[in-house]
Design a protein around this motif. Structure first.
Motif, mmCIF file in Angstrom:
data_model
loop_
_atom_site.group_PDB
_atom_site.id
_atom_site.type_symbol
_atom_site.label_atom_id
_atom_site.label_comp_id
_atom_site.label_asym_id
_atom_site.label_seq_id
_atom_site.Cartn_x
_atom_site.Cartn_y
_atom_site.Cartn_z
ATOM 1 N N UNK A 58 0.880 -1.162 0.000
ATOM 2 C CA UNK A 58 0.000 0.000 0.000
ATOM 3 C C UNK A 58 0.923 1.219 0.000
ATOM 4 N N UNK A 59 1.314 1.697 -1.194
ATOM 5 C CA UNK A 59 2.329 2.752 -1.299
ATOM 6 C C UNK A 59 2.044 3.984 -0.444
ATOM 7 N N UNK A 60 0.798 4.410 -0.350
ATOM 8 C CA UNK A 60 0.452 5.577 0.465
ATOM 9 C C UNK A 60 0.128 5.223 1.896
ATOM 10 N N UNK A 61 0.145 3.931 2.232
ATOM 11 C CA UNK A 61 -0.224 3.482 3.569
ATOM 12 C C UNK A 61 -1.698 3.713 3.847
ATOM 13 N N UNK A 62 -2.141 3.309 5.028
ATOM 14 C CA UNK A 62 -3.490 3.633 5.504
ATOM 15 C C UNK A 62 -3.435 5.033 6.089
ATOM 16 N N UNK A 63 -4.575 5.742 6.082
ATOM 17 C CA UNK A 63 -4.599 7.067 6.679
ATOM 18 C C UNK A 63 -4.260 6.931 8.154
ATOM 19 N N UNK A 64 -3.320 7.744 8.583
ATOM 20 C CA UNK A 64 -2.834 7.690 9.952
ATOM 21 C C UNK A 64 -1.644 6.761 10.120
ATOM 22 N N UNK A 65 -1.357 5.966 9.096
ATOM 23 C CA UNK A 65 -0.237 5.018 9.120
ATOM 24 C C UNK A 65 0.498 5.070 7.785
ATOM 25 N N UNK A 66 0.752 6.274 7.294
ATOM 26 C CA UNK A 66 1.311 6.439 5.950
ATOM 27 C C UNK A 66 2.723 5.891 5.809
ATOM 28 N N UNK B 43 -10.255 -0.251 1.204
ATOM 29 C CA UNK B 43 -8.966 -0.542 0.603
ATOM 30 C C UNK B 43 -9.270 -1.209 -0.731
ATOM 31 N N UNK B 44 -8.829 -0.606 -1.826
ATOM 32 C CA UNK B 44 -9.005 -1.181 -3.166
ATOM 33 C C UNK B 44 -7.687 -1.845 -3.536
ATOM 34 N N UNK B 45 -7.746 -3.126 -3.955
ATOM 35 C CA UNK B 45 -6.533 -3.898 -4.230
ATOM 36 C C UNK B 45 -6.581 -4.464 -5.638
ATOM 37 N N UNK B 46 -5.486 -4.296 -6.354
ATOM 38 C CA UNK B 46 -5.325 -4.970 -7.643
ATOM 39 C C UNK B 46 -4.782 -6.362 -7.313
ATOM 40 N N UNK B 47 -5.595 -7.420 -7.482
ATOM 41 C CA UNK B 47 -5.144 -8.759 -7.100
ATOM 42 C C UNK B 47 -3.992 -9.288 -7.956
ATOM 43 N N UNK B 48 -3.783 -8.726 -9.152
ATOM 44 C CA UNK B 48 -2.674 -9.172 -9.993
ATOM 45 C C UNK B 48 -1.333 -8.616 -9.520
ATOM 46 N N UNK B 49 -1.332 -7.361 -9.084
ATOM 47 C CA UNK B 49 -0.086 -6.735 -8.628
ATOM 48 C C UNK B 49 0.067 -6.787 -7.114
ATOM 49 N N UNK B 50 -1.028 -7.091 -6.399
ATOM 50 C CA UNK B 50 -1.069 -7.112 -4.933
ATOM 51 C C UNK B 50 -0.741 -5.728 -4.359
ATOM 52 N N UNK B 51 -1.124 -4.702 -5.113
ATOM 53 C CA UNK B 51 -0.932 -3.332 -4.669
ATOM 54 C C UNK B 51 -2.290 -2.725 -4.378
ATOM 55 N N UNK B 52 -2.365 -1.945 -3.295
ATOM 56 C CA UNK B 52 -3.642 -1.372 -2.901
ATOM 57 C C UNK B 52 -3.554 0.087 -2.553
ATOM 58 N N UNK B 53 -4.733 0.652 -2.350
ATOM 59 C CA UNK B 53 -4.840 2.075 -2.026
ATOM 60 C C UNK B 53 -6.143 2.274 -1.274
#
Length: 166
Positions: A21-29, A114-124
């Motif tokens: 999660x490149x930007x992290x969760x809000x409050x846990x960036x 949290x929206x996740x691209x299951x192919x790249x395993x990257x989320x936001x």
């Protein structure tokens, strides 16, 4: 690699098991890497996302489609692009839960999944414009109420981004 988990003890994982999660969760960036651990052995709708950078930090998330069958987030073109997709249906979604001692008081944030691209395993983590989705929905207000029984017997819907306990 191994990580210590409060619920399952030592859990083995590979680098490709992690969600980024490149930007992290809000409050846990500052925390970018999470190991998704199924809370129920046979099910991936309720996950524990454990930070590998600070293992004492973990979030309980749920597939919002389990709670609301017609949950259909609309993301901006910029959000879709950042996640490497062209439409919302290519993504997996998880809503953050706030867990209380009395499970009937648990809440879920349907507004900022949290929206996740299951192919790249990257989320936001995103903010949805839909006014029907709020920040603190009581889980008990949904038709498919989560109880300790269905968490233990695996009767929740399946999602495809979880790492099985090893």
């Amino acid at each position: 690699m191994k990580i210590q988990n409060d619920y399952y003890g030592e859990v083995e994982y590979e680098q490709n098991d992690l969600l980024t999660i490149p930007g992290g969760f809000w409050g846990f960036s500052d925390l970018k890497y999470y190991l998704p651990v199924c809370i129920s052995e046979d099910d991936g709708s309720v996950l524990l996302l454990q930070s590998t950078e600070q293992p004492e930090i973990a979030f309980v998330v749920i597939n919002p489609a389990f709670l609301c069958e017609d949950y259909s987030p609309v993301l901006s073109a910029e959000e879709l692009s950042c996640l490497g997709v062209t439409e919302e249906g290519e993504l997996s979604y998880y809503a953050l839960c706030v867990i209380r001692d009395n499970y009937l008081e648990n809440t879920v944030n349907m507004k900022c999944p949290l929206a996740i691209n299951p192919l790249t395993r990257e989320g936001r983590q995103v903010i949805l414009e839909n006014p029907d989705f709020g920040y603190r929905h009581k889980i008990s207000s949904f038709p498919n109420i989560i109880t300790s029984d269905n968490l233990q017997n695996g009767s929740l819907a399946h999602a495809d981004t979880a790492t099985e306990k090893k």
